[in-house]
Motif scaffolding. Sequence first.
Motif, mmCIF file in Angstrom:
data_model
loop_
_atom_site.group_PDB
_atom_site.id
_atom_site.type_symbol
_atom_site.label_atom_id
_atom_site.label_comp_id
_atom_site.label_asym_id
_atom_site.label_seq_id
_atom_site.Cartn_x
_atom_site.Cartn_y
_atom_site.Cartn_z
ATOM 1 N N VAL A 406 0.859 -1.188 0.000
ATOM 2 C CA VAL A 406 0.000 0.000 0.000
ATOM 3 C C VAL A 406 0.895 1.238 0.000
ATOM 4 C CG1 VAL A 406 -1.800 1.278 1.207
ATOM 5 C CG2 VAL A 406 -1.818 -1.226 1.247
ATOM 6 N N ALA A 407 0.772 2.064 -1.026
ATOM 7 C CA ALA A 407 1.591 3.276 -1.125
ATOM 8 C C ALA A 407 1.207 4.262 -0.032
ATOM 9 C CB ALA A 407 1.424 3.905 -2.498
ATOM 10 N N VAL A 408 2.209 4.762 0.687
ATOM 11 C CA VAL A 408 1.986 5.719 1.776
ATOM 12 C C VAL A 408 2.851 6.949 1.524
ATOM 13 C CG1 VAL A 408 2.152 6.122 4.261
ATOM 14 C CG2 VAL A 408 1.487 3.857 3.406
ATOM 15 N N ASP A 409 2.225 8.104 1.486
ATOM 16 C CA ASP A 409 2.963 9.359 1.321
ATOM 17 C C ASP A 409 3.473 9.806 2.687
ATOM 18 O OD1 ASP A 409 4.022 11.610 0.168
ATOM 19 O OD2 ASP A 409 2.175 12.776 0.322
ATOM 20 N N THR A 410 4.780 9.946 2.823
ATOM 21 C CA THR A 410 5.387 10.339 4.095
ATOM 22 C C THR A 410 6.159 11.642 3.906
ATOM 23 O OG1 THR A 410 7.569 9.303 3.845
ATOM 24 C CG2 THR A 410 5.742 7.857 4.478
ATOM 25 N N PRO A 411 6.534 12.317 4.996
ATOM 26 C CA PRO A 411 7.333 13.545 4.862
ATOM 27 C C PRO A 411 8.647 13.325 4.118
ATOM 28 C CG PRO A 411 6.456 13.348 7.095
ATOM 29 C CD PRO A 411 6.140 12.060 6.402
ATOM 30 N N LYS A 412 9.159 12.094 4.120
ATOM 31 C CA LYS A 412 10.434 11.817 3.455
ATOM 32 C C LYS A 412 10.257 11.286 2.042
ATOM 33 C CE LYS A 412 13.051 10.986 7.685
ATOM 34 N NZ LYS A 412 13.905 10.055 8.436
ATOM 35 N N LEU A 414 7.699 8.689 -0.865
ATOM 36 C CA LEU A 414 6.766 7.587 -1.055
ATOM 37 C C LEU A 414 7.364 6.276 -0.556
ATOM 38 C CD1 LEU A 414 4.026 6.710 -2.346
ATOM 39 C CD2 LEU A 414 5.335 6.200 -4.409
ATOM 40 N N LEU A 415 6.620 5.583 0.315
ATOM 41 C CA LEU A 415 7.001 4.256 0.785
ATOM 42 C C LEU A 415 5.848 3.292 0.514
ATOM 43 C CD1 LEU A 415 8.668 5.101 4.234
ATOM 44 C CD2 LEU A 415 9.820 4.557 2.096
ATOM 45 N N VAL A 416 6.178 2.017 0.345
ATOM 46 C CA VAL A 416 5.136 1.023 0.057
ATOM 47 C C VAL A 416 5.288 -0.148 1.033
ATOM 48 C CG1 VAL A 416 4.027 -0.376 -1.731
ATOM 49 C CG2 VAL A 416 5.282 1.695 -2.375
ATOM 50 N N PRO A 417 4.786 -0.003 2.284
ATOM 51 C CA PRO A 417 4.814 -1.133 3.214
ATOM 52 C C PRO A 417 3.889 -2.245 2.736
ATOM 53 C CG PRO A 417 3.608 0.712 4.159
ATOM 54 C CD PRO A 417 4.229 1.215 2.894
ATOM 55 N N VAL A 418 4.201 -3.477 3.114
ATOM 56 C CA VAL A 418 3.513 -4.657 2.580
ATOM 57 C C VAL A 418 2.705 -5.360 3.661
ATOM 58 C CG1 VAL A 418 3.870 -6.923 1.514
ATOM 59 C CG2 VAL A 418 5.287 -4.974 0.818
ATOM 60 N N ILE A 419 1.439 -5.636 3.346
ATOM 61 C CA ILE A 419 0.573 -6.454 4.196
ATOM 62 C C ILE A 419 0.754 -7.909 3.742
ATOM 63 C CG2 ILE A 419 -1.780 -6.923 4.958
ATOM 64 C CD1 ILE A 419 -0.881 -4.190 5.806
ATOM 65 N N ARG A 420 1.260 -8.744 4.627
ATOM 66 C CA ARG A 420 1.542 -10.134 4.249
ATOM 67 C C ARG A 420 0.325 -11.038 4.478
ATOM 68 N NH1 ARG A 420 6.910 -10.556 3.310
ATOM 69 N NH2 ARG A 420 8.184 -8.820 4.059
ATOM 70 N N ASP A 421 0.163 -12.015 3.595
ATOM 71 C CA ASP A 421 -0.917 -13.005 3.699
ATOM 72 C C ASP A 421 -2.272 -12.340 3.887
ATOM 73 O OD1 ASP A 421 0.904 -15.197 3.508
ATOM 74 O OD2 ASP A 421 1.406 -14.928 5.624
ATOM 75 N N ALA A 422 -2.565 -11.372 3.019
ATOM 76 C CA ALA A 422 -3.824 -10.632 3.123
ATOM 77 C C ALA A 422 -5.031 -11.549 2.979
ATOM 78 C CB ALA A 422 -3.873 -9.538 2.055
ATOM 79 N N ASN A 423 -4.873 -12.660 2.269
ATOM 80 C CA ASN A 423 -5.983 -13.594 2.071
ATOM 81 C C ASN A 423 -6.365 -14.340 3.342
ATOM 82 O OD1 ASN A 423 -3.337 -14.820 1.691
ATOM 83 N ND2 ASN A 423 -4.438 -16.729 1.272
ATOM 84 N N LYS A 424 -5.466 -14.391 4.321
ATOM 85 C CA LYS A 424 -5.720 -15.137 5.562
ATOM 86 C C LYS A 424 -6.264 -14.257 6.689
ATOM 87 C CE LYS A 424 -1.955 -18.385 4.537
ATOM 88 N NZ LYS A 424 -0.660 -18.954 5.009
ATOM 89 N N LYS A 425 -6.463 -12.961 6.433
ATOM 90 C CA LYS A 425 -6.889 -12.032 7.484
ATOM 91 C C LYS A 425 -8.250 -11.441 7.148
ATOM 92 C CE LYS A 425 -2.012 -10.998 8.274
ATOM 93 N NZ LYS A 425 -0.904 -10.065 8.058
ATOM 94 N N ASN A 426 -9.036 -11.167 8.203
ATOM 95 C CA ASN A 426 -10.331 -10.520 7.970
ATOM 96 C C ASN A 426 -10.151 -9.009 7.884
ATOM 97 O OD1 ASN A 426 -10.301 -9.469 10.665
ATOM 98 N ND2 ASN A 426 -11.136 -11.401 11.431
ATOM 99 N N ILE A 427 -11.234 -8.318 7.580
ATOM 100 C CA ILE A 427 -11.135 -6.867 7.353
ATOM 101 C C ILE A 427 -10.714 -6.132 8.625
ATOM 102 C CG2 ILE A 427 -12.462 -4.803 6.742
ATOM 103 C CD1 ILE A 427 -14.008 -6.496 4.762
#
Length: 508
Positions: A406-412, A414-427
């Motif tokens: 998920v792209a996140v705009d930060t003061p420094k 653009l960063l793209v932190p990753v959500i792992r195993d999104a299919n195994k987690k609920n909303i």
Amino acid sequence: MTKEFKLPELGENIERAKIVKILVKEGDFVEQDQILFELETDKATVEVPADFSGVIKSVEVKEGEDAEVNQRIFTYEEKAKTQKEEDPSPVEEVQKKPETTDGENASMSQQNKKPVDLIELKMPELGENINEATIVKVLIKKGKKIAKDEILFEIETDKATIEVPAEFSGIVKEVKITEGAKVSVGETVAIIEPTGTAVEEKPVIKEERKPPEVKPKEPEQTVPQKREDLQALIAKPHKLVPASPSVRRFAREIGIDIHQVRGSGPGGRIKIEDVKKFAKSLNESLTKGGAALFGIAPEPLPDFSKFGEIESLPMNNVRRKTARHLSFAWQTIPHVTQFDEADITELEALRKKYSGYVSAKGGKLTITAILLKIVASALKKFPNFNASVDMENDSIIYKKYYNIGVAVDTPKGLLVPVIRDANKKNILELSIELTELSQKARKGKVTLEDLQGGNFSISNLGGIGGTYFTPVVNWPEVAILGVSRGVYKPVYRGDVLEKRLILPLSLS
């Protein structure tokens, strides 16, 4: 007799270079192949080794200056290193103390203790293709006692800001870095005296010692180091690459970093054939990976100050890396963007209904968090979007796991932190994890692990408005979903015209 060390030939049509870093000073003894200074040409940054053994008599240049080929850089006196000039060993340090009689030695043998050797704290390995970092904050000073796991300093790489903890307790004897400085992997950042450990000294025995026989040092050999964990603070001592000055000079002239070449000679010694082979493989890999990008000559900017007041600020590591990475992705991946709209009227009602519940659990129920679950399901149905293209081997790599960035705009930048195993987690779980990762990214606390392993990305520009846009594929992924701000539109549902909330989507 005093001799001169001049700036060597740097390659065809290269007449001068900038002195970046001087690694020796007047009075230092240097050995053959020891790195004397670093210089920067318009093609590369290179290390210049000594082709002699001797004592530096004078330094004729300063860091930041330009030097011409054959310009005098140092004067030196050529000679072999004597025993007195060797760094004293711990035993020799003890022997410098006032000598005692044999009887005194016997009575003191159980009492004599000395502190353990000082340890050079070096910049740890930071990950693949990351060779240096910027010191953001130094949290230690000379004389300070440090405890194990205490944060010593913060560094910023091209990908993240990282806190570096202590691996052991001790006392800081010297700090060799300053905030804002760029430090290479393996470079010494501090000198630490570990606490809680002592080594028994051997008694000093009076005896006549013959002058030591001086033997020429064997060339040091480099052993391939396996990648160490990011938290490993004590890097292995840096060793000089085993190669003759002529081989080093040849590598510099063709723009090859000698440290990356694997030697085939005795003890790993590098030969000219090894450099040629490495250069050939590098050229082939660039050709297969879309080398057209590197053939584009940048146009020089005009002098904007002629037209009015300006301010020029250097890009930080994150913005610089983002610019290079996205430029590479844009010019090597054939993009096409499909625009569409989704009716999210009922979805928005559901979001508002459960927003307070999710907030109480520590998350934030956003459209992006819901999209994470939807995209994870879509990737299962459309595996071509959960893949990477291997052009070198003419194959497609299909992944059986579902990690979404998920792209996140930060003061420094653009960063793209990753959500792992999104299919195994609920909303709910996805909302909480996305909230935590976004906060870490904006505070500069995201780790390298948080930024790696993504299969597909989502970029939500709803916060700044607009209708559609073309998101750039985050290589080595093959697709990215752009989300704009939802707007209410009149929509026919059958024969009835209704007001519906419409979400613009842009899929590259």
